[in-house]
Design an enzyme around this catalytic site. Sequence first.
Site, PDB file in Angstrom:
ATOM      1  N   CYS A  52      45.299  50.805  20.933  1.00 29.24           N
ATOM      2  CA  CYS A  52      45.048  49.939  22.086  1.00 29.24           C
ATOM      3  C   CYS A  52      46.062  50.225  23.187  1.00 29.24           C
ATOM      4  O   CYS A  52      47.257  50.242  22.946  1.00 29.24           O
ATOM      5  CB  CYS A  52      45.134  48.477  21.653  1.00 29.24           C
ATOM      6  SG  CYS A  52      45.177  47.334  23.038  1.00 29.24           S
ATOM      7  N   CYS A  55      48.444  46.937  23.684  1.00 26.81           N
ATOM      8  CA  CYS A  55      49.345  46.414  22.645  1.00 26.81           C
ATOM      9  C   CYS A  55      50.796  46.809  22.951  1.00 26.81           C
ATOM     10  O   CYS A  55      51.060  47.856  23.537  1.00 26.81           O
ATOM     11  CB  CYS A  55      48.935  46.952  21.274  1.00 26.81           C
ATOM     12  SG  CYS A  55      47.658  45.969  20.454  1.00 26.81           S
ATOM     13  N   HIS A 115      46.710  41.473  19.571  1.00 29.28           N
ATOM     14  CA  HIS A 115      45.483  42.170  19.932  1.00 29.28           C
ATOM     15  C   HIS A 115      44.229  41.353  19.599  1.00 29.28           C
ATOM     16  O   HIS A 115      43.189  41.491  20.247  1.00 29.28           O
ATOM     17  CB  HIS A 115      45.452  43.503  19.171  1.00 29.28           C
ATOM     18  CG  HIS A 115      44.285  44.377  19.502  1.00 29.28           C
ATOM     19  ND1 HIS A 115      44.253  45.152  20.640  1.00 29.28           N
ATOM     20  CD2 HIS A 115      43.101  44.574  18.862  1.00 29.28           C
ATOM     21  CE1 HIS A 115      43.099  45.813  20.673  1.00 29.28           C
ATOM     22  NE2 HIS A 115      42.382  45.479  19.604  1.00 29.28           N
ATOM     23  N   ASN A 155      37.584  39.278  32.575  1.00 29.62           N
ATOM     24  CA  ASN A 155      36.300  39.651  31.984  1.00 29.62           C
ATOM     25  C   ASN A 155      36.485  39.562  30.491  1.00 29.62           C
ATOM     26  O   ASN A 155      37.373  40.221  29.948  1.00 29.62           O
ATOM     27  CB  ASN A 155      35.931  41.102  32.321  1.00 29.62           C
ATOM     28  CG  ASN A 155      35.659  41.293  33.804  1.00 29.62           C
ATOM     29  OD1 ASN A 155      35.068  40.434  34.444  1.00 29.62           O
ATOM     30  ND2 ASN A 155      36.102  42.413  34.335  1.00 29.62           N
ATOM     31  N   GLY A 161      31.572  43.615  30.545  1.00 25.52           N
ATOM     32  CA  GLY A 161      32.234  44.800  31.064  1.00 25.52           C
ATOM     33  C   GLY A 161      33.714  44.854  30.744  1.00 25.52           C
ATOM     34  O   GLY A 161      34.455  45.637  31.332  1.00 25.52           O
ATOM     35  N   CYS A 162      34.154  44.007  29.804  1.00 24.72           N
ATOM     36  CA  CYS A 162      35.557  44.057  29.410  1.00 24.72           C
ATOM     37  C   CYS A 162      35.784  45.329  28.605  1.00 24.72           C
ATOM     38  O   CYS A 162      35.030  45.636  27.689  1.00 24.72           O
ATOM     39  CB  CYS A 162      35.908  42.832  28.587  1.00 24.72           C
ATOM     40  SG  CYS A 162      37.586  42.877  27.979  1.00 24.72           S
ATOM     41  N   SER A 163      36.853  46.058  28.953  1.00 24.39           N
ATOM     42  CA  SER A 163      37.030  47.386  28.384  1.00 24.39           C
ATOM     43  C   SER A 163      37.779  47.374  27.053  1.00 24.39           C
ATOM     44  O   SER A 163      37.886  48.404  26.395  1.00 24.39           O
ATOM     45  CB  SER A 163      37.788  48.255  29.388  1.00 24.39           C
ATOM     46  OG  SER A 163      39.017  47.636  29.731  1.00 24.39           O
ATOM     47  N   HIS A 166      41.683  43.307  23.492  1.00 26.22           N
ATOM     48  CA  HIS A 166      43.023  42.733  23.655  1.00 26.22           C
ATOM     49  C   HIS A 166      42.976  41.704  24.806  1.00 26.22           C
ATOM     50  O   HIS A 166      42.488  42.021  25.887  1.00 26.22           O
ATOM     51  CB  HIS A 166      44.027  43.847  23.977  1.00 26.22           C
ATOM     52  CG  HIS A 166      45.442  43.405  23.816  1.00 26.22           C
ATOM     53  ND1 HIS A 166      46.276  43.891  22.837  1.00 26.22           N
ATOM     54  CD2 HIS A 166      46.169  42.483  24.491  1.00 26.22           C
ATOM     55  CE1 HIS A 166      47.447  43.305  22.935  1.00 26.22           C
ATOM     56  NE2 HIS A 166      47.406  42.436  23.933  1.00 26.22           N
ATOM     57  N   HIS A 168      43.315  39.963  27.973  1.00 25.37           N
ATOM     58  CA  HIS A 168      43.925  40.352  29.237  1.00 25.37           C
ATOM     59  C   HIS A 168      43.032  39.961  30.411  1.00 25.37           C
ATOM     60  O   HIS A 168      41.850  39.732  30.251  1.00 25.37           O
ATOM     61  CB  HIS A 168      44.153  41.874  29.276  1.00 25.37           C
ATOM     62  CG  HIS A 168      42.882  42.656  29.341  1.00 25.37           C
ATOM     63  ND1 HIS A 168      42.088  42.883  28.228  1.00 25.37           N
ATOM     64  CD2 HIS A 168      42.225  43.243  30.372  1.00 25.37           C
ATOM     65  CE1 HIS A 168      41.021  43.579  28.582  1.00 25.37           C
ATOM     66  NE2 HIS A 168      41.072  43.813  29.879  1.00 25.37           N
ATOM     67  N   GLN A 170      42.841  40.372  35.039  1.00 30.24           N
ATOM     68  CA  GLN A 170      43.229  41.228  36.150  1.00 30.24           C
ATOM     69  C   GLN A 170      43.542  40.400  37.388  1.00 30.24           C
ATOM     70  O   GLN A 170      43.104  39.253  37.498  1.00 30.24           O
ATOM     71  CB  GLN A 170      42.082  42.174  36.500  1.00 30.24           C
ATOM     72  CG  GLN A 170      41.683  43.131  35.397  1.00 30.24           C
ATOM     73  CD  GLN A 170      40.774  44.218  35.947  1.00 30.24           C
ATOM     74  OE1 GLN A 170      41.058  44.825  36.978  1.00 30.24           O
ATOM     75  NE2 GLN A 170      39.677  44.467  35.269  1.00 30.24           N
ATOM     76  N   HIS A 298      40.168  25.799  42.260  1.00 32.99           N
ATOM     77  CA  HIS A 298      39.198  25.634  41.174  1.00 32.99           C
ATOM     78  C   HIS A 298      38.982  26.976  40.490  1.00 32.99           C
ATOM     79  O   HIS A 298      39.367  28.021  41.033  1.00 32.99           O
ATOM     80  CB  HIS A 298      37.868  25.076  41.703  1.00 32.99           C
ATOM     81  CG  HIS A 298      37.231  25.958  42.733  1.00 32.99           C
ATOM     82  ND1 HIS A 298      37.614  25.943  44.062  1.00 32.99           N
ATOM     83  CD2 HIS A 298      36.266  26.903  42.639  1.00 32.99           C
ATOM     84  CE1 HIS A 298      36.900  26.833  44.739  1.00 32.99           C
ATOM     85  NE2 HIS A 298      36.076  27.439  43.890  1.00 32.99           N
ATOM     86  N   HIS A 300      35.882  29.253  38.259  1.00 32.13           N
ATOM     87  CA  HIS A 300      34.478  29.351  37.830  1.00 32.13           C
ATOM     88  C   HIS A 300      34.437  30.113  36.524  1.00 32.13           C
ATOM     89  O   HIS A 300      35.115  31.135  36.383  1.00 32.13           O
ATOM     90  CB  HIS A 300      33.647  30.150  38.842  1.00 32.13           C
ATOM     91  CG  HIS A 300      33.590  29.564  40.212  1.00 32.13           C
ATOM     92  ND1 HIS A 300      32.691  28.592  40.568  1.00 32.13           N
ATOM     93  CD2 HIS A 300      34.309  29.824  41.326  1.00 32.13           C
ATOM     94  CE1 HIS A 300      32.854  28.287  41.847  1.00 32.13           C
ATOM     95  NE2 HIS A 300      33.833  29.011  42.335  1.00 32.13           N
ATOM     96  N   PHE A 314      19.598  38.110  32.368  1.00 30.96           N
ATOM     97  CA  PHE A 314      19.652  39.248  33.281  1.00 30.96           C
ATOM     98  C   PHE A 314      19.438  38.740  34.695  1.00 30.96           C
ATOM     99  O   PHE A 314      18.579  37.902  34.932  1.00 30.96           O
ATOM    100  CB  PHE A 314      18.578  40.277  32.921  1.00 30.96           C
ATOM    101  CG  PHE A 314      18.867  41.013  31.638  1.00 30.96           C
ATOM    102  CD1 PHE A 314      19.609  42.180  31.647  1.00 30.96           C
ATOM    103  CD2 PHE A 314      18.427  40.517  30.414  1.00 30.96           C
ATOM    104  CE1 PHE A 314      19.909  42.841  30.471  1.00 30.96           C
ATOM    105  CE2 PHE A 314      18.714  41.178  29.233  1.00 30.96           C
ATOM    106  CZ  PHE A 314      19.460  42.347  29.256  1.00 30.96           C
ATOM    107  N   GLN A 325      18.066  32.093  39.856  1.00 34.42           N
ATOM    108  CA  GLN A 325      17.134  31.190  39.186  1.00 34.42           C
ATOM    109  C   GLN A 325      17.685  30.887  37.804  1.00 34.42           C
ATOM    110  O   GLN A 325      18.335  31.723  37.192  1.00 34.42           O
ATOM    111  CB  GLN A 325      15.770  31.889  39.092  1.00 34.42           C
ATOM    112  CG  GLN A 325      14.647  31.074  38.499  1.00 34.42           C
ATOM    113  CD  GLN A 325      14.546  31.209  36.984  1.00 34.42           C
ATOM    114  OE1 GLN A 325      15.061  32.155  36.392  1.00 34.42           O
ATOM    115  NE2 GLN A 325      13.906  30.258  36.361  1.00 34.42           N
TER     116      GLN A 325
END
Length: 348
Positions: A52, A55, A115, A155, A161-163, A166, A168, A170, A298, A300, A314, A325
Amino acid sequence: MNFSELASQPHRRFNPLTREWVLVSPHRTQRPWQGQVESVPTEAPATYDPNCYLCPGNARAAGTKNPAYAETFVFDNDFAALKPDTPADEIQEEELLVARSEAGRCRVVCFSPRHDLAMARMSVPELRHVVDAWVREFSELASDPHIRAVQIFENRGAMMGCSNPHPHGQIWANETLPNELAKELAAFRDYRQSHSTTLLNDYLKLELEKQERLVCANDHFVLLVPFWAVWPFETLLVSRRCVSALDELNDEERTTLAEILRQATIRYDNLFRTSFPYTMGFHQRPTDGKDYPEFHLHAHFYPPLLRSATIKKFMVGYEMLAMPQRDITAETAALWLRDVPARHYLDP
Ligand code: H2U
Ligand code: ZN
């Protein structure tokens, strides 16, 4: 027609923060699903992963070695989308080909050296370190005269889309206001001009009276499903006191923020007994040194799961071409989130 009758029919709801509408179609929750089914990770990650890049003690992708950190650890993103040394430049041909350079900074915040953890599995003192790191980063970035907006976000989960599992988040800080912040700022400003009060103070008061969209609350924060929610289990986290950014929170408020982040993420995990994916982030005042009494801090939470851990929403077709919608009403989503245990399903 009363509200419950309206809410059982197709209708539109207004988002006063963005001044956009969302289409709500409650009857569509009955429709069958033969589309994509997501897989749920069954193996829990190890507490330390030698491969990782987040880590403690490990080398990152660009070669820099992480220190043996014990709480939170923040570093400059090695693949930053915004860079501080970007030269100022612009082009404009007619009103049609317009571009401007954008300088900024991107930071990565490791929430914990462990991790295998997530906000839902971290203790309040551990999460308080994350809150303190966010405050520190916000203040430091805000003091840079070139930076006018600081976007703190996370994320969570591969679906968003979190890579890397661990824990974290951004921080992207830039020279100009991003679209979402600009929309909200204009709405906050106009509301404050036409009322003597602030938009989210008034909204919070209404929701506390009505109760039906509340998820959980403590002395200083309230988590609710906003009336205009788009994502199936979208929530809005609002500070009871109108502060414009994290740096104005006092010691007790910072701890209660850690507590409600833990509560929010536990409830999400408990809903479908999975490590619930989402994108979450804070909206805070611009950092150009001016006062923004109309702006109310705030966060979200935008989670993509629809009605189980394997079915995801989707944003396609009508959403891309027309407007957002949703099927499940905000009131039903709040009820589900309120009804799950406040204790994590994996905790002994
Ligand atoms: P996400 O999981 O939300 O993509 O965040 C991970 C970030 O970490 C991503 O922006 C950065 C990526 O650029 N990163 C580094 O800065 N160094 C690394 O060694 C790998 C990933
Ligand atoms: Zn790791």
